[in-house]
Motif scaffolding. Structure first.
Motif, PDB file in Angstrom:
ATOM      1  N   THR A  93      49.232  37.214  44.803  1.00 25.06           N
ATOM      2  CA  THR A  93      47.546  37.316  44.849  1.00 25.06           C
ATOM      3  C   THR A  93      46.942  36.336  44.026  1.00 25.06           C
ATOM      4  O   THR A  93      47.297  36.164  42.821  1.00 25.06           O
ATOM      5  N   MET A 105      47.481  44.473  47.040  1.00 23.26           N
ATOM      6  CA  MET A 105      48.154  43.573  46.173  1.00 23.26           C
ATOM      7  C   MET A 105      49.974  43.986  46.241  1.00 23.26           C
ATOM      8  O   MET A 105      50.513  43.090  46.092  1.00 23.26           O
ATOM      9  N   GLU A 106      49.917  45.259  46.027  1.00 25.71           N
ATOM     10  CA  GLU A 106      51.313  45.682  46.370  1.00 25.71           C
ATOM     11  C   GLU A 106      51.848  45.183  47.568  1.00 25.71           C
ATOM     12  O   GLU A 106      53.062  44.856  47.621  1.00 25.71           O
ATOM     13  N   GLY A 142      38.902  50.159  42.821  1.00 26.65           N
ATOM     14  CA  GLY A 142      39.826  49.224  42.750  1.00 26.65           C
ATOM     15  C   GLY A 142      41.049  49.504  43.502  1.00 26.65           C
ATOM     16  O   GLY A 142      41.891  49.048  43.678  1.00 26.65           O
ATOM     17  N   LYS A 143      41.405  50.790  43.834  1.00 27.71           N
ATOM     18  CA  LYS A 143      42.546  51.322  44.404  1.00 27.71           C
ATOM     19  C   LYS A 143      43.012  50.610  45.555  1.00 27.71           C
ATOM     20  O   LYS A 143      44.159  50.485  45.868  1.00 27.71           O
ATOM     21  N   THR A 144      41.963  50.606  46.501  1.00 24.82           N
ATOM     22  CA  THR A 144      42.215  49.733  47.815  1.00 24.82           C
ATOM     23  C   THR A 144      42.955  48.457  47.582  1.00 24.82           C
ATOM     24  O   THR A 144      43.705  48.098  48.246  1.00 24.82           O
ATOM     25  N   VAL A 145      42.079  47.894  46.614  1.00 20.49           N
ATOM     26  CA  VAL A 145      42.796  46.484  46.448  1.00 20.49           C
ATOM     27  C   VAL A 145      44.067  46.350  45.573  1.00 20.49           C
ATOM     28  O   VAL A 145      45.046  45.470  45.991  1.00 20.49           O
ATOM     29  N   GLU A 146      44.170  47.373  44.809  1.00 20.26           N
ATOM     30  CA  GLU A 146      45.549  47.507  44.293  1.00 20.26           C
ATOM     31  C   GLU A 146      46.742  47.735  45.317  1.00 20.26           C
ATOM     32  O   GLU A 146      47.842  47.122  45.189  1.00 20.26           O
ATOM     33  N   ARG A 147      46.308  48.578  46.325  1.00 19.35           N
ATOM     34  CA  ARG A 147      47.369  48.681  47.302  1.00 19.35           C
ATOM     35  C   ARG A 147      47.588  47.439  48.008  1.00 19.35           C
ATOM     36  O   ARG A 147      48.684  47.393  48.561  1.00 19.35           O
ATOM     37  N   GLU A 149      38.064  43.002  36.580  1.00 15.60           N
ATOM     38  CA  GLU A 149      39.371  42.553  36.966  1.00 15.60           C
ATOM     39  C   GLU A 149      40.244  44.031  37.469  1.00 15.60           C
ATOM     40  O   GLU A 149      39.953  44.913  37.215  1.00 15.60           O
ATOM     41  N   ILE A 150      41.235  43.512  38.270  1.00 17.71           N
ATOM     42  CA  ILE A 150      42.220  44.595  38.915  1.00 17.71           C
ATOM     43  C   ILE A 150      43.655  44.179  38.582  1.00 17.71           C
ATOM     44  O   ILE A 150      43.980  43.064  38.995  1.00 17.71           O
ATOM     45  N   ASN A 151      44.451  44.970  38.045  1.00 18.37           N
ATOM     46  CA  ASN A 151      45.785  44.641  37.569  1.00 18.37           C
ATOM     47  C   ASN A 151      45.839  43.104  37.138  1.00 18.37           C
ATOM     48  O   ASN A 151      46.838  42.395  37.341  1.00 18.37           O
TER      49      ASN A 151
END
Length: 215
Positions: free
Chosen positions: A155, A145-146, A138-143, A167-169
C-alpha cells in the motif's frame, strides 16, 4: 428527518464539492449523523478532473511512487484522472514511472476483496494507492490493504474524497474533505448510537454507492 441537503466546496478549489445531509444513517460498520454525497466527484467529468488534481498534489510533491490505483465504490473515473496526474511529469517528479494501472474492486461471497488472475500482475510487487469516496471507520480500507498484501503488493497510500480518519494502519490518509469541514460529524457503534437510544428511526441505509431511504 431534515431533508435539507447542503453543498460544501473545497477551500483549495471551489469547483470541487460534496453534498451533506443530516439525519440518522446506518453504514456497514457505524451509525452516522451525516450522509456524505460524493456523486459529482465520482461521475461528473469536470468535478472529477479537478478533484483528481487536488488528490495528486500530495503524492507528486512528496515524490510518492504509485504503480496502481485500486478504486473502491465506483471511483474508477476519479481513479483514471488521478492516475493521469500521477503518470505525467511535473516539477516535483520530472521522471515518473510512466504507467499507472487503474483497477476496480470485486468481492467474494464472504466480502473479501479478490483480484482475478489477469489483474494480479497489477498488484503483485506494485505500490498500490487505495482510492475510496468516504472513510468513516476505516474498516473497508483495512480489508483492502490486507488483500493487497495477500496478493504481494504494498500500500503506497490512501486517498479519499472525505475521511474522518487521519491515518489507517500507519498510512496517512490524503483527503479533500475531513471531519473538520463538518464539525458535528460523528460516527457511533450500533450499541452507542444516541439516536437509537432515543428511539429515533433510521432514515436511510448508506454505503459507498449511495443511500436508500427507509419508510
Amino acid at each position: 428527518m431534515n431533508n435539507t441537503i447542503y453543498t460544501l466546496t473545497s477551500s483549495r478549489n471551489d469547483r470541487v464539492f460534496i453534498h451533506i445531509m443530516p439525519g440518522h444513517f446506518v453504514s456497514a460498520n457505524n451509525h452516522i449523523n451525516y450522509y456524505i454525497g460524493t456523486s459529482d466527484i465520482k461521475h461528473n467529468h469536470n468535478v472529477s478532473v479537478d478533484a483528481a488534481m487536488l488528490l495528486s498534489e500530495y503524492y507528486n510533491s512528496n515524490a510518492v511512487q504509485v504503480d496502481t490505483v485500486l478504486c473502491l465504490y465506483e471511483t474508477q473515473t476519479l481513479g483514471a484522472y488521478l492516475a493521469h496526474e500521477l503518470a505525467r511529469p511535473n516539477m516535483f517528479r520530472p521522471n515518473p514511472s510512466g504507467t499507472v494501472f487503474v483497477i476496480g474492486s470485486e468481492y467474494d461471497s464472504s466480502g473479501n476483496l479478490i483480484f482475478r488472475d489477469n489483474l494480479i500482475r497489477m498488484i503483485k510487487d506494485k505500490r498500490v494507492l487505495v482510492l475510496i469516496s468516504c472513510i468513516t471507520s476505516g474498516k473497508t480500507v483495512e480489508r483492502a490493504m490486507e488483500s493487497i498484501e495477500y496478493y504481494g503488493g504494498e500500500t503506497a497510500g490512501i486517498a479519499a474524497v472525505f475521511s474522518a480518519a487521519d491515518e489507517i494502519n500507519g498510512v496517512r490518509v490524503n483527503s479533500i474533505f475531513t471531519k473538520e469541514d463538518i464539525p458535528h460529524y460523528t460516527a457511533y457503534s450500533m450499541r452507542d448510537c444516541p439516536y437509537c437510544r432515543q428511539g429515533m428511526p433510521v432514515d436511510a441505509i448508506s454505503n459507498g454507492y449511495g443511500y436508500s431511504m427507509l419508510g
